[in-house]
Each structure stands twice: as C-alpha cells, then as structure tokens.
Design an enzyme around this catalytic site. Structure first.
Site, PDB file in Angstrom:
ATOM      1  N   ASN A   1       0.796  19.795 -20.985  1.00 51.05           N
ATOM      2  CA  ASN A   1       0.430  18.999 -22.155  1.00 51.05           C
ATOM      3  C   ASN A   1       0.524  19.785 -23.457  1.00 51.05           C
ATOM      4  O   ASN A   1       0.034  19.322 -24.491  1.00 51.05           O
ATOM      5  CB  ASN A   1      -0.985  18.441 -21.992  1.00 51.05           C
TER       6      ASN A   1
ATOM      7  N   GLU B   1      -3.804  17.485 -11.390  1.00 49.24           N
ATOM      8  CA  GLU B   1      -4.198  17.935 -12.740  1.00 49.24           C
ATOM      9  C   GLU B   1      -5.695  18.222 -12.884  1.00 49.24           C
ATOM     10  O   GLU B   1      -6.386  17.634 -13.713  1.00 49.24           O
ATOM     11  CB  GLU B   1      -3.728  16.927 -13.815  1.00 49.24           C
TER      12      GLU B   1
ATOM     13  N   ARG C   1      -1.958  22.197 -14.244  1.00 50.59           N
ATOM     14  CA  ARG C   1      -1.011  21.130 -14.618  1.00 50.59           C
ATOM     15  C   ARG C   1      -1.189  20.718 -16.081  1.00 50.59           C
ATOM     16  O   ARG C   1      -0.247  20.262 -16.721  1.00 50.59           O
ATOM     17  CB  ARG C   1      -1.139  19.917 -13.673  1.00 50.59           C
TER      18      ARG C   1
ATOM     19  N   LYS D   1       8.150  23.146 -13.518  1.00 50.88           N
ATOM     20  CA  LYS D   1       7.251  22.003 -13.275  1.00 50.88           C
ATOM     21  C   LYS D   1       6.888  21.920 -11.793  1.00 50.88           C
ATOM     22  O   LYS D   1       5.729  21.671 -11.441  1.00 50.88           O
ATOM     23  CB  LYS D   1       7.869  20.686 -13.758  1.00 50.88           C
TER      24      LYS D   1
ATOM     25  N   LYS E   1       3.589  11.399 -11.116  1.00 51.03           N
ATOM     26  CA  LYS E   1       2.760  10.523 -11.952  1.00 51.03           C
ATOM     27  C   LYS E   1       3.534   9.227 -12.167  1.00 51.03           C
ATOM     28  O   LYS E   1       4.677   9.253 -12.620  1.00 51.03           O
ATOM     29  CB  LYS E   1       2.478  11.171 -13.308  1.00 51.03           C
TER      30      LYS E   1
ATOM     31  N   ARG F   1       0.808  -1.238   0.000  1.00 50.04           N
ATOM     32  CA  ARG F   1       0.000   0.000   0.000  1.00 50.04           C
ATOM     33  C   ARG F   1       0.834   1.277   0.000  1.00 50.04           C
ATOM     34  O   ARG F   1       0.355   2.347   0.345  1.00 50.04           O
ATOM     35  CB  ARG F   1      -0.980   0.033   1.169  1.00 50.04           C
TER      36      ARG F   1
ATOM     37  N   HIS G   1       8.577  10.070 -28.257  1.00 55.55           N
ATOM     38  CA  HIS G   1       7.554  10.945 -27.695  1.00 55.55           C
ATOM     39  C   HIS G   1       7.944  12.430 -27.840  1.00 55.55           C
ATOM     40  O   HIS G   1       7.148  13.256 -28.285  1.00 55.55           O
ATOM     41  CB  HIS G   1       7.365  10.567 -26.221  1.00 55.55           C
TER      42      HIS G   1
ATOM     43  N   HIS H   1       0.375  12.926 -29.311  1.00 53.85           N
ATOM     44  CA  HIS H   1      -0.132  11.567 -29.081  1.00 53.85           C
ATOM     45  C   HIS H   1      -0.789  11.027 -30.348  1.00 53.85           C
ATOM     46  O   HIS H   1      -0.691   9.833 -30.650  1.00 53.85           O
ATOM     47  CB  HIS H   1      -1.135  11.552 -27.923  1.00 53.85           C
TER      48      HIS H   1
ATOM     49  N   HIS I   1       0.960  17.986 -26.695  1.00 51.55           N
ATOM     50  CA  HIS I   1       0.840  16.551 -26.459  1.00 51.55           C
ATOM     51  C   HIS I   1      -0.378  15.919 -27.132  1.00 51.55           C
ATOM     52  O   HIS I   1      -0.327  14.754 -27.523  1.00 51.55           O
ATOM     53  CB  HIS I   1       0.823  16.255 -24.953  1.00 51.55           C
TER      54      HIS I   1
ATOM     55  N   GLU J   1      10.959  18.865 -24.419  1.00 48.02           N
ATOM     56  CA  GLU J   1      10.221  19.169 -23.178  1.00 48.02           C
ATOM     57  C   GLU J   1      10.811  20.409 -22.502  1.00 48.02           C
ATOM     58  O   GLU J   1      10.074  21.200 -21.900  1.00 48.02           O
ATOM     59  CB  GLU J   1      10.248  17.970 -22.223  1.00 48.02           C
TER      60      GLU J   1
HETATM   61  P1  NAD Z   1      13.216   5.522 -21.784  1.00 47.52           P
HETATM   62  O1  NAD Z   1      13.051   5.339 -20.354  1.00 47.52           O
HETATM   63  O2  NAD Z   1      12.710   4.440 -22.691  1.00 47.52           O
HETATM   64  O3  NAD Z   1      14.757   5.779 -22.098  1.00 47.52           O
HETATM   65  C1  NAD Z   1      15.178   5.954 -23.441  1.00 47.52           C
HETATM   66  C2  NAD Z   1      16.349   5.001 -23.783  1.00 47.52           C
HETATM   67  O4  NAD Z   1      17.549   5.528 -23.220  1.00 47.52           O
HETATM   68  C3  NAD Z   1      16.194   3.605 -23.234  1.00 47.52           C
HETATM   69  O5  NAD Z   1      16.702   2.680 -24.166  1.00 47.52           O
HETATM   70  C4  NAD Z   1      17.075   3.638 -21.986  1.00 47.52           C
HETATM   71  O6  NAD Z   1      17.540   2.363 -21.593  1.00 47.52           O
HETATM   72  C5  NAD Z   1      18.208   4.506 -22.456  1.00 47.52           C
HETATM   73  N1  NAD Z   1      18.953   5.217 -21.426  1.00 47.52           N
HETATM   74  C6  NAD Z   1      18.479   5.784 -20.310  1.00 47.52           C
HETATM   75  N2  NAD Z   1      19.441   6.492 -19.699  1.00 47.52           N
HETATM   76  C7  NAD Z   1      20.569   6.344 -20.432  1.00 47.52           C
HETATM   77  C8  NAD Z   1      21.897   6.840 -20.322  1.00 47.52           C
HETATM   78  N3  NAD Z   1      22.240   7.717 -19.365  1.00 47.52           N
HETATM   79  N4  NAD Z   1      22.796   6.473 -21.246  1.00 47.52           N
HETATM   80  C9  NAD Z   1      22.437   5.645 -22.266  1.00 47.52           C
HETATM   81  N5  NAD Z   1      21.199   5.174 -22.458  1.00 47.52           N
HETATM   82  C10 NAD Z   1      20.264   5.519 -21.539  1.00 47.52           C
HETATM   83  O7  NAD Z   1      12.532   6.878 -22.314  1.00 47.52           O
HETATM   84  P2  NAD Z   1      12.316   8.310 -21.631  1.00 47.52           P
HETATM   85  O8  NAD Z   1      12.180   9.238 -22.761  1.00 47.52           O
HETATM   86  O9  NAD Z   1      13.284   8.574 -20.561  1.00 47.52           O
HETATM   87  O10 NAD Z   1      10.891   8.142 -20.918  1.00 47.52           O
HETATM   88  C11 NAD Z   1       9.727   7.864 -21.657  1.00 47.52           C
HETATM   89  C12 NAD Z   1       8.668   7.374 -20.699  1.00 47.52           C
HETATM   90  O11 NAD Z   1       8.396   8.390 -19.739  1.00 47.52           O
HETATM   91  C13 NAD Z   1       7.355   7.038 -21.348  1.00 47.52           C
HETATM   92  O12 NAD Z   1       6.908   5.784 -20.870  1.00 47.52           O
HETATM   93  C14 NAD Z   1       6.403   8.140 -20.884  1.00 47.52           C
HETATM   94  O13 NAD Z   1       5.071   7.700 -20.771  1.00 47.52           O
HETATM   95  C15 NAD Z   1       6.991   8.478 -19.561  1.00 47.52           C
HETATM   96  N6  NAD Z   1       6.685   9.843 -19.095  1.00 47.52           N
HETATM   97  C16 NAD Z   1       6.191   9.974 -17.849  1.00 47.52           C
HETATM   98  C17 NAD Z   1       5.916  11.238 -17.340  1.00 47.52           C
HETATM   99  C18 NAD Z   1       5.428  11.379 -15.948  1.00 47.52           C
HETATM  100  O14 NAD Z   1       5.053  12.502 -15.558  1.00 47.52           O
HETATM  101  N7  NAD Z   1       5.460  10.341 -15.151  1.00 47.52           N
HETATM  102  C19 NAD Z   1       6.150  12.370 -18.126  1.00 47.52           C
HETATM  103  C20 NAD Z   1       6.679  12.209 -19.396  1.00 47.52           C
HETATM  104  C21 NAD Z   1       6.949  10.929 -19.874  1.00 47.52           C
HETATM  105  N1  GLY Z   2       4.072  15.070 -18.038  1.00 44.45           N
HETATM  106  C1  GLY Z   2       2.936  15.792 -17.624  1.00 44.45           C
HETATM  107  C2  GLY Z   2       2.724  15.846 -16.150  1.00 44.45           C
HETATM  108  O1  GLY Z   2       3.568  15.438 -15.385  1.00 44.45           O
HETATM  109  O2  GLY Z   2       1.705  16.291 -15.732  1.00 44.45           O
END
Ligand code: NAD
Ligand code: GLY
Length: 360
Positions: free
Chosen positions: A242, A234, A238, A224, A140, A118, A262, A249, A245, A182
């Site tokens: 987007n 949100e 917040r 942020k 998130k 939990r 993305h 998307h 986005h 971003e």
């Molecule tokens: P990712 O986590 O897939 O990383 C991209 C690639 O880089 C992967 O292959 C990873 O293994 C590699 N990598 C990571 N760090 C590295 C480093 N220092 N050196 C070499 N390679 C490295 O992609 P991302 O763009 O970091 O994240 C995308 C995800 O984030 C999506 O799932 C998206 O939905 C999520 N997201 C979440 C929020 C949120 O608020 N929680 C906001 C935006 C995006």
């Molecule tokens: N990536 C959008 C948010 O965190 O709200």
C-alpha cells in the site's frame, strides 16, 4: 517465457510471463478442472483477444460474459450477470472461470468464482500492466459498494496467471503508465537493485520492449508473490503493497473517481510518502529526488492536485487501511526497505501535504 510461483502450499500456482502466451493451449489446459469454461471479459477487450482464447479452448463448452467496460460497473449488479450466465448454461462446481481483461474484470470474475456454488476454480489472463503486476496476483477479489471501493469481496486464489506482454501494445499510454507506477512501487518497497534497473531501462519499458517488459513483470510478480506467501490475508507485511495508496486514495476521492487513474494517484502518493520519510529523518534528499525523476520520465505525476490539508487528512483517515482511528502509513527507511508506522507527527504530515501539491 518466465515463470514465478506463488507458494501457498497446496494452493500454490504459477504466473507465466512472456510475449504471445494468450492462445497457448498448453498453458491453459492443465489448469482446467473439467471441459466446462466461462470466459469473463469486457466489451473493449473481447473484440481484441477473445477469439484467441476460444481457439485455445477447442473441445470445451465455452460460455462468454462480456461486461460493460468501466470501474462504475464493478458492482454486485454486474457480477450478477456472471451468475446468470453460469446458471443458465448449467455450469457445475467443476467449471473454470477465465478472467480476460484488466483489474476490473479480474476482480469481478474472481469474486464470482469465489462465490458461485461456494467457490469454483478460475484463471487470470490479465491484459493491463497494472493487472499483470498487481491485481491478478494474490487472490484479492471483489466489487465496489456505493459507500466504498472494494468493500465487498473475498480472498480467492486463481489456479494460474497468464501474463502475455504482447497484449500491452494495444493498451492506451495513460493506462500503461499507471501500471508502471505499481512496478516502481515494488522497487521502492523491496528491491533497490530493481529500482536502479528501472532507472536505467525506463526508455525500453516505455517502448514496450518485450524483454524489458518480461523482466519488469517477472520481478514485480516475484516480489508480490513473496509478500503474499508470507501474509496472504494482510495482517502484516502485505500492507507494504500500500505504499503511496493512503495518499493516493485521498487524491482519487477528492477528485472524484476516474479523473486521475489509480496508478497516477499512487505515483503522487509515493512521492508524498518519500517526502514524509525524509521529513521524519528516515531518508536523505537523494531518494525522493530519484523517485521524482523516474516518475517524471514515466509520464506520471509527482505532485498531488490542490486539496485543502484538512480535507486531505480527513480523506486519508477514511481509508480502509486505517486501524483504531490512526492513519497507518507505509514509509521508507531506504529505497528497497519499507516500514509501516502509525506514529508520524501530525506537523510533518501537514508539511508534506502543503509541500507536495501542484503549484506549491
Ligand atoms: P481496468 O480494468 O479498468 O482497465 C483499464 C482500461 O483498459 C479499460 O478500459 C479496459 O477495458 C482497457 N483494456 C484492458 N486491457 C486492454 C488491452 N490489452 N488493450 C486495450 N485496452 C485494454 O483497469 P486496471 O487498471 O487494469 O484495474 C483497476 C482495477 O483493479 C480497480 O478496480 C482496482 O480496484 C483493482 N485492483 C485490484 C487489486 C487486487 O489486488 N485485486 C490490486 C490493484 C487494483
Ligand atoms: N494491491 C494490494 C494487495 O494485493 O494487497
């Protein structure tokens, strides 16, 4: 080192930003609840950085879960591997999970932390630029479902975020540029001076200069953090985060996830949002031109791929952000000033979609 606070009352937490913070025991240890730790990472990041984290955790019980790398593994099945490891190694409610990786690892580790017994503590150590400026901040967490991205999740804030700019040197250029999209977003929605700074310093950023990176990440996280502190769940501002986005998307969905990153889809989406803002009379031509120039210099797309307008609108309507069937968009009244609206005339939206596709 720079420090930004996310001010959520008794759940407030720091974001540390700077080079070579990864193995700093003094940053990690105050945020551990007990001497039990589980590091969640992936098979790409572990060989690069896991040993340094382990060294900083000497004296602790450290278990490690190295997940397969890729958005396609951001599922409940993969998250279950984290629960298996925690239960097998008898982690208590006072354990601390550490997310070492990009947004995929951070979202999944955070979700496991939100749900294991939990809810337990976790620390974000983001290793992509996107994760350092966006996904590690704001709480998130979640996984994908076959019927929708990020559809299963929880709000669960970390105890701390440690953004080490030096780890970005091993990040592939395309992933780095996706994070820059971003960063540009923050200037567009909330800070015209920061947008101007980005115009003047894009070359230093692309060269991964530590000082430029620290400043850009600090400014992005501060914007942020301020928005999240005002609207954690949100219900209002917040949604500014987007910008681009809903268009983005639709591009990702039309192309099949993974073809465009993305951040690349968001870049083209932001260009579309500014074009639309100009069409409805909120912006003059200068702002979209400045954005197109900046995106081009950051090696990011300005135009969407060719997608039929009706399909584009239908994909935009399927976005999670749609309310009561109306497409809600974040548009700009000026660089640094975002507005949420669901009253854009359809003819203007169609004109933007027609004008902003590659080859048109
Ligand atoms: P990712 O986590 O897939 O990383 C991209 C690639 O880089 C992967 O292959 C990873 O293994 C590699 N990598 C990571 N760090 C590295 C480093 N220092 N050196 C070499 N390679 C490295 O992609 P991302 O763009 O970091 O994240 C995308 C995800 O984030 C999506 O799932 C998206 O939905 C999520 N997201 C979440 C929020 C949120 O608020 N929680 C906001 C935006 C995006
Ligand atoms: N990536 C959008 C948010 O965190 O709200």
């Amino acid at each position: 080192m720079q420090k930004v606070e996310v001010d959520l009352g008794d759940r407030r937490y720091p974001i540390y930003i700077g080079p070579d913070l990864l193995g700093d025991q003094n940053l990690l240890s105050p945020h551990l609840r007990s001497r039990q730790v589980c590091v969640v990472t992936n098979t790409t990041v572990a060989p690069l950085y896991l040993e340094r984290i382990k060294a900083a955790l000497s004296g602790c019980q450290v278990d490690v879960v190295a997940l397969p790398d890729g958005e396609q593994y951001k599922t409940l099945e993969t998250a279950n591997r984290i629960y298996d490891a925690l239960l097998t190694a008898k982690h208590h409610r006072t354990t601390t999970l550490i997310a070492l990786g990009g947004g995929v690892v951070g979202d999944m580790c955070g979700f496991a932390a939100a749900t294991y017994q939990r809810g337990v503590n976790f620390i974000q150590i983001p290793t992509t630029l996107l994760a350092q400026v966006d996904s590690s901040v704001g709480g998130k967490t979640g996984v994908n479902h076959p019927l929708g991205k990020n559809m299963i999740g929880a709000f669960h804030q970390p105890q701390a975020v440690i953004a080490d700019t030096a780890v970005l040197r091993t990040l592939p250029d395309r992933e780095f540029a996706a994070g820059i999209a971003e960063v540009i977003k923050y200037g567009l929605i909330a800070d015209a001076d920061f947008f101007r700074w980005l115009e003047e310093n894009m070359a230093a950023l692309l060269a991964k200069d530590d000082a430029a990176l620290s400043l850009a990440i600090e400014r992005s996280c501060a914007i942020k953090a301020d928005i999240v502190a005002q609207d954690e769940k949100e219900t209002g501002v917040r949604a500014w985060l987007n910008l681009g986005h809903t268009f983005g998307h639709a591009i990702e969905a039309a192309q099949g996830y993974g073809k465009w990153l993305h951040g690349e889809a968001v870049a083209a989406g932001m260009a579309m949002a500014l074009d639309l803002s100009k069409r409805i009379g909120w912006l003059d031509a200068e702002a979209p031109e400045r954005l197109a120039d900046l995106l081009g210099r950051a090696n990011l797309p300005v135009y969407a791929p060719a997608i039929a307008v009706e399909q584009f609108i239908s994909l935009m309507s399927a976005d999670k952000k749609v309310l009561d069937g109306k497409i809600r968009l974040v548009l700009l009244k000026a660089i640094g000033s975002a507005v949420i609206t669901d009253e854009v005339p359809r003819a203007d939206l169609v004109a933007t979609l027609e004008a902003m596709q590659a080859g048109t």
